[in-house]
Design a protein around this motif. Sequence first.
Motif, PDB file in Angstrom:
ATOM      1  N   LEU A   1      15.312   3.803  -5.412  1.00 37.21           N
ATOM      2  CA  LEU A   1      14.610   3.485  -4.175  1.00 37.21           C
ATOM      3  C   LEU A   1      15.359   2.310  -3.564  1.00 37.21           C
ATOM      4  O   LEU A   1      15.120   1.159  -3.908  1.00 37.21           O
ATOM      5  N   SER A   2      16.299   2.630  -2.678  1.00 36.89           N
ATOM      6  CA  SER A   2      17.216   1.628  -2.158  1.00 36.89           C
ATOM      7  C   SER A   2      16.532   0.631  -1.235  1.00 36.89           C
ATOM      8  O   SER A   2      17.074  -0.449  -0.976  1.00 36.89           O
ATOM      9  N   GLU A   3      15.367   0.977  -0.715  1.00 34.30           N
ATOM     10  CA  GLU A   3      14.590   0.075   0.131  1.00 34.30           C
ATOM     11  C   GLU A   3      13.110   0.414  -0.028  1.00 34.30           C
ATOM     12  O   GLU A   3      12.765   1.488  -0.533  1.00 34.30           O
ATOM     13  N   PRO A   4      12.220  -0.494   0.354  1.00 31.70           N
ATOM     14  CA  PRO A   4      10.788  -0.227   0.160  1.00 31.70           C
ATOM     15  C   PRO A   4      10.326   1.004   0.922  1.00 31.70           C
ATOM     16  O   PRO A   4      10.812   1.308   2.017  1.00 31.70           O
ATOM     17  N   LEU A   5       9.384   1.722   0.323  1.00 26.95           N
ATOM     18  CA  LEU A   5       8.798   2.871   0.999  1.00 26.95           C
ATOM     19  C   LEU A   5       8.022   2.418   2.226  1.00 26.95           C
ATOM     20  O   LEU A   5       7.351   1.386   2.212  1.00 26.95           O
ATOM     21  N   ALA A   6       8.116   3.214   3.301  1.00 25.75           N
ATOM     22  CA  ALA A   6       7.394   2.888   4.526  1.00 25.75           C
ATOM     23  C   ALA A   6       5.897   3.044   4.339  1.00 25.75           C
ATOM     24  O   ALA A   6       5.096   2.293   4.913  1.00 25.75           O
ATOM     25  N   VAL A   7       5.490   4.017   3.568  1.00 27.80           N
ATOM     26  CA  VAL A   7       4.091   4.203   3.170  1.00 27.80           C
ATOM     27  C   VAL A   7       4.071   4.218   1.655  1.00 27.80           C
ATOM     28  O   VAL A   7       4.775   5.011   1.032  1.00 27.80           O
ATOM     29  N   ALA A   8       3.286   3.344   1.064  1.00 25.43           N
ATOM     30  CA  ALA A   8       3.291   3.200  -0.390  1.00 25.43           C
ATOM     31  C   ALA A   8       2.263   4.135  -1.022  1.00 25.43           C
ATOM     32  O   ALA A   8       1.079   4.089  -0.674  1.00 25.43           O
ATOM     33  N   PRO A   9       2.676   4.985  -1.954  1.00 27.84           N
ATOM     34  CA  PRO A   9       1.716   5.823  -2.674  1.00 27.84           C
ATOM     35  C   PRO A   9       0.900   4.978  -3.651  1.00 27.84           C
ATOM     36  O   PRO A   9       1.384   3.965  -4.174  1.00 27.84           O
TER      37      PRO A   9
END
Length: 321
Positions: free
Chosen positions: A199-207
């Motif tokens: 995961l190269s960058e934070p998820l836009a929506v976090a599960p």
Amino acid sequence: MTPKSARGRNRILWFIVAAALAVPSALATVAAVALVWASSTVERLGEPSPEPVARSIALPGRDGVAGDDAGASTHLDIDLEDGVFEVRPGPPGSDVRVDGTYASKYYDLVHDHAPAAGETGRVVTVRLARARSLLVQLVAHAMERAPSTPNDLTVTIPRDTPFSVNLTIRAGESRVDLGGLSLTDLAVDLAMGEHRLDLSEPLAVAPRRVLLDGGMGEIRFERLGNTRASELQASGHMGSVTVDLGGAWPAGTMADVTVNNLMGELRLEAPSGLRLVGFAPDSPDSGVDGPAGEGREADPDLPALRLRVSNTMGETRLSRY
């Protein structure tokens, strides 16, 4: 024993002997017929030629794909087998894409979208599966009619579409980067081979919950903090498993992280600014490299993980960086 009883017993014995001799012969005949059939099938298929593919799967609300569920959640099911695969984020506003080559004589490539059964939303499917029996596949390899890496595909996922994702790679080699995607749910199964999930960058929506399952081989899960999930499970079965807990955990968070391995080397990597609460690997062959395992617990604003680790048979090590 009467003569009649003796004759009956002899008939039974002869029947058993005849059956014992007939069964192996029948099995050998069946095996020979199966091999002849598989060989003729391979000859009929001819030389494998990779077929190029460049296809888009239009999502609801885009490119004229309409429907009452256009704004509802979308489930993305990716299931790939035998080859070298890449899964990566695509530009906003794009569709799910499949690019590369695959051995169309031996594999079926399915890509479509349909209404979700019993609920709102859509199901988008990308599936590459064997179109021939395992025996035909083995005979093709023996006859050098099947390449060692028959498939080479890249699946691109648009960044701005909320997805619930199930990703399965059954065998082969994969490089998966889910950074920046909008994931409402994530389950990954990397069954056999050499796989790296990043995961190269934070998820836009976090599960809320993330499930990562590694099978046999060399498995790497990197920068899992960028999931920003409150519950995360990562596991391996046999081989080498590396779990990197770095990334953008929200400040002050307390996430539940469970890491399990059945057999082999398990390496945990964590930044020194991440608090690890309750780290106590079950394996007697365990250790900590770098600063102590608990981290800097005095600072309550640091993100913290309730970490549970189990390695049934093998070495477990925690490395701080």
